[in-house]
Structure formats: structure tokens, C-alpha cells
Design an enzyme around this catalytic site. Structure first.
Site, mmCIF file in Angstrom:
data_model
loop_
_atom_site.group_PDB
_atom_site.id
_atom_site.type_symbol
_atom_site.label_atom_id
_atom_site.label_comp_id
_atom_site.label_asym_id
_atom_site.label_seq_id
_atom_site.Cartn_x
_atom_site.Cartn_y
_atom_site.Cartn_z
ATOM 1 N N HIS A 82 0.850 -1.193 0.000
ATOM 2 C CA HIS A 82 0.000 0.000 0.000
ATOM 3 C C HIS A 82 0.878 1.233 0.000
ATOM 4 O O HIS A 82 1.883 1.298 0.701
ATOM 5 C CB HIS A 82 -0.890 0.013 1.244
ATOM 6 N N ASP A 161 -15.026 2.060 7.140
ATOM 7 C CA ASP A 161 -14.072 3.066 6.658
ATOM 8 C C ASP A 161 -14.696 3.945 5.587
ATOM 9 O O ASP A 161 -14.440 5.146 5.542
ATOM 10 C CB ASP A 161 -12.795 2.397 6.132
ATOM 11 N N ARG A 168 -15.002 12.221 7.572
ATOM 12 C CA ARG A 168 -13.748 12.925 7.912
ATOM 13 C C ARG A 168 -13.439 13.987 6.867
ATOM 14 O O ARG A 168 -12.957 15.075 7.190
ATOM 15 C CB ARG A 168 -12.587 11.918 7.995
ATOM 16 N N SER A 183 -7.914 3.667 9.083
ATOM 17 C CA SER A 183 -8.511 3.674 7.756
ATOM 18 C C SER A 183 -7.717 2.771 6.807
ATOM 19 O O SER A 183 -8.268 1.888 6.141
ATOM 20 C CB SER A 183 -8.537 5.117 7.235
ATOM 21 N N LYS A 187 -8.518 -1.739 5.865
ATOM 22 C CA LYS A 187 -8.700 -2.281 4.507
ATOM 23 C C LYS A 187 -7.640 -3.335 4.201
ATOM 24 O O LYS A 187 -7.921 -4.365 3.571
ATOM 25 C CB LYS A 187 -8.636 -1.141 3.477
HETATM 26 N N1 URA Z 1 -5.716 6.816 2.743
HETATM 27 C C1 URA Z 1 -6.737 6.152 3.344
HETATM 28 O O1 URA Z 1 -7.186 5.129 2.852
HETATM 29 N N2 URA Z 1 -7.221 6.638 4.486
HETATM 30 C C2 URA Z 1 -6.753 7.748 5.092
HETATM 31 O O2 URA Z 1 -7.230 8.138 6.137
HETATM 32 C C3 URA Z 1 -5.707 8.438 4.447
HETATM 33 C C4 URA Z 1 -5.198 7.943 3.274
#
Ligand code: URA
Length: 434
Positions: A82, A161, A168, A183, A187
Site C-alpha cells: 500500500h 471506513d 472525515r 482507515s 482495509k
Molecule cells: N488513505 C486512506 O485510505 N485513508 C486515510 O485516512 C488516508 C489515506
């Protein structure tokens, strides 16, 4: 349990229990806790922070708010990567086939681009016919037979999320380390890979503007992943200028193919070798980093990684001949060379603004609903530290028409600063957190 009591507790600096966090994530996902109460809670977290225990509990509750993908049938070597997002970041297109050619299994779910950053799925759609929409069974089959697969994120993956991120975004609470950790990691944990390697960007084109913040985010994500039993590492890398030379979907695919063909794009290639070494060593496919690097380099020299990319494009419905003949990828109607306005060194490039130039050309989205033009973008001819004479090529703009190219030229020139002394460049790889 009352939501108002949990808001009060966080507001006054208390530590929430796992049961309290499960209650608020379960309640919010089910629509039983309203946005106005969750907004107040998020703001309290932004100001008060969370303990490592709270951050882990929040991440696990969010991960379990939807499906947990089971990759156990793919064996021990499943890996995921990621990036916290940057400009010109086509790393997955190079890294995944290299790792697959070395025996790893990359079963990835990726997103689309928004704002100044691009998304892997948009880039891959440059291959005519390519699709990231597939059944869970087909996803596992491609991962098993090819060694890597990239699908769109399913609606059932960490739904908490999705709701929280949207909230947010409109309550100025994105910029909180525990909220970013939960967050991203919810995932990644729900996606099921045994080994997770993170690329945490720092600099003007990144979420985390300072290296200290990037390291703190990396540390917190690695700790949460470890507690969930995953093999973890995070690499902190520079995003003060775009990665590689290409910014824009099909342009980035061409650059990724070039690296797999053996062309040395120094920062991009090094990043793939470092991330790939972490994946191979941590998932037990290489005894040490030297052996991992050697195997990854061999995957390029032998052509095995390039062939893996073609296999994956074919398995996902795309035209694999475009991997070997990139002239089949979308190409813009207009190309305009932008030239250096003076003699001197390039002392800085505003990475985020260069991402916005590509977006304004039609290569990115301002809102999730926007359609994008895969062919447009910017091809840099020089990066920070290069010495140019007035009139030397600085970049090439790929645009749909002359008017768009002209606007982009003006915007692009404003992204650079020049000086008479060579700038001091910090190392591209700032460190590895594990
Ligand atoms: N990427 C995400 O998936 N979540 C965040 O809070 C910031 C960047």
C-alpha cells in the site's frame, strides 16, 4: 452504553475500551449512531489522539465491519503493498509482476485516483478491454495461476471506513494519525494478505508533509499489523517531486513497462527493489535482502516480470500485446515541449501541483463521478538537481487540444524553482520501519 458518554470520555482525554470502540463502530456502520455524534467523536480523537491499544481496537473493529477476505487457499506467500499516495506513483505496476515472477502471490485490491494523486485501477484501464470487476472465485483463480491480480475494492470491504472517510473529508478530521492508521490498515487487514508492505510518502506531494510525521504513521501502522499477526514493514520515501518521469495514466503505464524492459528510472526502480526485497524476505521467499534484490533484478533481465504483466492483463480481459507494443496504449492528440525559462539548476518541483496539472488536463478527478482521459499528462524531461540551459526541454505536455496544452504549460512552469547553486538532495529512501 451511550454515544454521548464516549464522546465525553475522549474529549476529556480518557482511554476507550475495546467494547466501547466495538459499540461505536458497530453502531455507526449500522446507521444507529448519527453523523453529528460521530463527527464530534472524530474531532475529539483529532485533538486528544488515541493510545496504541485504542488504535488497534479501532482498526480491528473497522476491518471486521465487512467481509474478511480469506486468502489461505493461496498458501503462505500472499503479499500486499500500500502506498499512502503520491504523484507519478506507478509502483504496483512494476512491483507486483516482479514479486509474482519470484514466486510471491500479490492479491491486491486498489482504488481509483482522486485529486492530485492517481489510482492503479485507472492506470490499468489504459490496456484496452481491461477489467477490475470480477467474482471472488475469479480473483482467487487469477492470483493462483498468474501470481498477481488487481481488483477494485468491493463494497463489502471495511464498510465502516467508507462511511467514516466520507465524514472525515467534510469535518476536517482526515489529518489524524490514529484515524489514518485505522482507515488504511482496516482495509489491508480485511484484504487478507499474510505480508503487508507499506510505502509511506513524505514531502510536498504527500499526505505527511514532514519526515517525522511519516515515520510516526509508519511505526503505528506496522505495530497494528503485527498485533494482527501479519508480517509488516514500512518504507518511508520522498514525495517532494513526482516518482519517475511520467504523470498521467497511460504515460505511467508506458514508464512501468519500460522499467520492466530494463530501462533504469532510478527512483522508481530502487523503490520497487526495496519494497520487493521486504516482501520476499518477510514472506520467506528469500533468505536475506541481497538474495531478494538479486532475484528481483533477474526477473527484469530474464523478461519474466514483463511476461507476468502480460499474463495478468490477459487474465483480466485486457489486450496483452500492448505490454510488448505500448504504441497500442491511448495516446494524446497534442504534445507540447515546455522549455527551461533560464539557465540554472532545478531546485524544487511542487509535486502536488504537477499532479494537479495532469488532473486539469483531464487525467484526474475532482469528484468521484468525473470521467477521465487516460491519454493525457506530463512527461518530465528533468528532475530536481538537473542543470539546464535556457530553452532546454523541461517537460512534454500530452493534451487533448492546443488550448489545454497552453493552459497546462503556464501551470507547469509555476511548479518549478531554479537557482544558480546545485540543491542538496535528501536520500530518496528515508528509512525502513519494521
Ligand atoms: N488513505 C486512506 O485510505 N485513508 C486515510 O485516512 C488516508 C489515506
Amino acid at each position: 452504553m451511550l454515544m454521548v458518554d464516549l464522546i465525553e470520555k475522549k474529549k476529556t482525554g480518557g482511554e476507550l475500551t475495546k467494547e466501547e470502540i466495538d459499540f461505536l463502530i458497530g453502531g455507526y456502520t449500522a446507521g444507529e449512531i448519527p453523523d453529528y455524534q460521530m463527527s464530534a467523536f472524530l474531532m475529539a480523537v483529532l485533538f486528544r489522539g488515541m493510545t496504541p491499544g485504542e488504535t488497534t481496537a479501532l482498526t480491528m473493529a473497522m476491518a471486521h465491519s465487512g467481509d474478511m477476505v480469506d486468502l489461505s487457499s493461496l498458501g503462505e506467500h500472499t503479499a500486499d503493498k500500500h502506498s499512502t499516495g503520491g504523484v507519478g506513483d506507478k509502483t504496483s505496476l512494476v512491483l507486483c509482476p516482479m514479486v509474482a515472477a519470484c514466486g510471491g502471490t500479490m492479491a491486491k485490491m486498489s482504488g481509483r485516483g482522486l485529486g492530485h494523486t492517481g489510482g492503479t485501477i485507472d492506470k490499468l484501464e489504459s490496456f484496452p478491454g481491461f477489467s477490475t470487476d470480477m467474482s471472488p472465485e475469479r480473483f482467487l483463480e487469477i492470483a493462483r495461476t498468474v501470481g498477481f491480480v488487481i481488483a477494485g475494492q468491493s463494497a463489502d470491504l471495511a464498510p465502516a471506513d467508507k462511511k467514516l472517510y466520507a465524514l472525515r473529508d467534510v469535518t476536517a478530521t482526515v489529518n489524524s494519525i490514529p484515524l489514518i492508521v485505522s482507515s488504511i490498515m482496516s482495509k489491508k487487514l480485511a484484504s487478507g494478505a499474510r505480508t503487508i508492505v507499506l510505502d509511506v510518502k513524505t514531502g510536498s506531494g504527500a499526505f505527511m508533509k514532514t519526515e517525522d510525521d511519516a515515520r510516526a504513521l509508519a511505526r503505528a501502522m506496522v505495530d497494528v499489523g503485527r498485533q494482527a499477526g501479519r508480517n509488516m514493514a514500512a518504507v518511508v520515501t520522498d514525495m517532494d517531486q513526482p516518482l519517475g518521469f511520467a504523470v498521467g495514466n497511460a504515460l505511467e503505464v508506458r514508464e512501468a513497462i519500460a522499467v520492466l524492459q530494463g530501462v533504469d528510472v532510478p527512483d522508481l526502480r530502487e523503490l520497487c527493489l526495496v519494497l520487493g526485497s521486504q516482501i520476499l524476505t518477510r514472506s520467506g521467499l528469500a533468505p536475506n535482502e541481497d538474495a531478494a534484490r538479486e532475484a528481483l533484478l533477474r526477473s527484469i533481465e530474464s523478461g519474466a516480470a514483463l511476461r507476468k504483466l502480460a499474463e495478468m492483463v490477459k487474465a483480466q480481459g485486457g489486450d496483452p500485446s500492448a505490454v510488448f507494443d505500448p504504441t497500442l496504449l491511448p495516446a494524446a492528440a497534442v504534445r507540447r515541449t515546455v522549455r527551461a525559462p533560464r539557465d540554472g539548476y532545478i531546485t524544487s518541483m511542487a509535486a502536488r501541483d504537477i499532479g494537479l496539472v495532469s488532473m486539469h488536463l483531464g487525467g484526474g478527478r475532482a469528484t468521484k463521478e468525473d470521467k477521465i482521459d487516460l491519454s493525457v499528462g506530463v512527461l518530465l524531461a528533468a528532475k530536481v538537481g538537473a542543470y539546464l540551459r535556457k530553452g532546454d526541454p523541461l517537460a512534454e505536455i500530452h493534451a487533448a487540444d492546443e488550448a489545454a496544452a497552453e493552459r497546462a504549460e503556464e501551470e507547469l512552469l509555476a511548479c518549478y524553482t531554479f537557482g544558480d547553486a546545485a540543491p542538496q538532495l535528501p536520500p530518496f529512501i528515508r528509512g525502513i520501519v519494521c
